[in-house]
Design a protein around this motif. Sequence first.
Motif, PDB file in Angstrom:
ATOM      1  N   VAL A  76       3.205  -4.549   1.321  1.00  0.00           N
ATOM      2  CA  VAL A  76       1.830  -4.861   0.934  1.00  0.00           C
ATOM      3  C   VAL A  76       1.188  -3.698   0.186  1.00  0.00           C
ATOM      4  CG1 VAL A  76      -0.463  -5.228   1.928  1.00  0.00           C
ATOM      5  CG2 VAL A  76       1.431  -6.603   2.677  1.00  0.00           C
ATOM      6  N   THR A  77       1.571  -2.471   0.508  1.00  0.00           N
ATOM      7  CA  THR A  77       0.990  -1.310  -0.178  1.00  0.00           C
ATOM      8  C   THR A  77       1.842  -0.831  -1.352  1.00  0.00           C
ATOM      9  OG1 THR A  77       2.038   0.187   1.412  1.00  0.00           O
ATOM     10  CG2 THR A  77      -0.230  -0.494   1.871  1.00  0.00           C
ATOM     11  N   VAL A  81       1.755  -6.756  -4.394  1.00  0.00           N
ATOM     12  CA  VAL A  81       0.896  -7.812  -3.862  1.00  0.00           C
ATOM     13  C   VAL A  81      -0.490  -7.624  -4.464  1.00  0.00           C
ATOM     14  CG1 VAL A  81      -0.104  -8.776  -1.749  1.00  0.00           C
ATOM     15  CG2 VAL A  81       2.230  -7.867  -1.719  1.00  0.00           C
ATOM     16  N   LYS A  83      -4.284  -7.102  -4.925  1.00  0.00           N
ATOM     17  CA  LYS A  83      -5.186  -6.331  -4.067  1.00  0.00           C
ATOM     18  C   LYS A  83      -6.018  -7.217  -3.151  1.00  0.00           C
ATOM     19  CE  LYS A  83      -5.567  -2.234  -6.907  1.00  0.00           C
ATOM     20  NZ  LYS A  83      -6.468  -1.272  -7.523  1.00  0.00           N
ATOM     21  N   SER A  86      -3.634  -8.273  -0.294  1.00  0.00           N
ATOM     22  CA  SER A  86      -2.949  -7.288   0.545  1.00  0.00           C
ATOM     23  C   SER A  86      -3.758  -6.865   1.760  1.00  0.00           C
ATOM     24  CB  SER A  86      -2.571  -6.056  -0.279  1.00  0.00           C
ATOM     25  OG  SER A  86      -3.719  -5.373  -0.723  1.00  0.00           O
ATOM     26  N   GLN A 117      -5.166  -0.095  -2.564  1.00  0.00           N
ATOM     27  CA  GLN A 117      -5.116  -1.558  -2.587  1.00  0.00           C
ATOM     28  C   GLN A 117      -6.480  -2.200  -2.353  1.00  0.00           C
ATOM     29  OE1 GLN A 117      -1.955  -1.709  -4.044  1.00  0.00           O
ATOM     30  NE2 GLN A 117      -2.104  -3.705  -3.098  1.00  0.00           N
TER      31      GLN A 117
END
Length: 194
Positions: A76-77, A81, A83, A86, A117
């Motif tokens: 996710v970071t 993905v 923003k 995430s 993110q």
Amino acid sequence: PLATGAGLAVDVRHRHDARLLVGHHEHLRSRDLAAADGAAPRARLRRILPVGVLGIVRRAIVLERQKLIDRALEYVTSGQVRKQDSVFLFVYALRNRDTRPIAWDYMQKNWDKVHAQLTTMMGAYLVNAAGSFCSEEKSQEVQAFFTAHPVEAAQRAVNRATDDIHDCVVLQAAQQPRLTEWLAQQNLGAGRLQ
């Protein structure tokens, strides 16, 4: 193998097998307790399957879960993905009692990646989710972390998160004695659950 005993080997790569073993142990335990005359069910249980093995199996499942959660948070970071999407994995993980410590630890150690993110609106969601803890120690930790690492437009969320944690602590202090008493009345005290 993580552990061996009585011909039993547990490997974290075989999560399904470990869960079956835990289920089998619970079946044996309930059968043994039902058949016991009440005098020595724990002694009979220890002869069936050492309790330490069950603890090791459960820890193996938790370790594997932690690795999966870490991998998900890493993905996710990673920037792969969107923003706006995430942040929700962190929100869900922080709101879940089982994943909260893992997500909080990851977030603190990897704040630069997590912060990158965040959008303005999503930052408040993330900070608010940190209000899911339930101890004064964590309230102070959350306050200190977000004071040292401010999130744009999220100061009200920091205040709300620490207020939510404080409310949980107060409720827990008020209800804990009642719950302990009720468990004792139900014969479910901590001594029986160990």
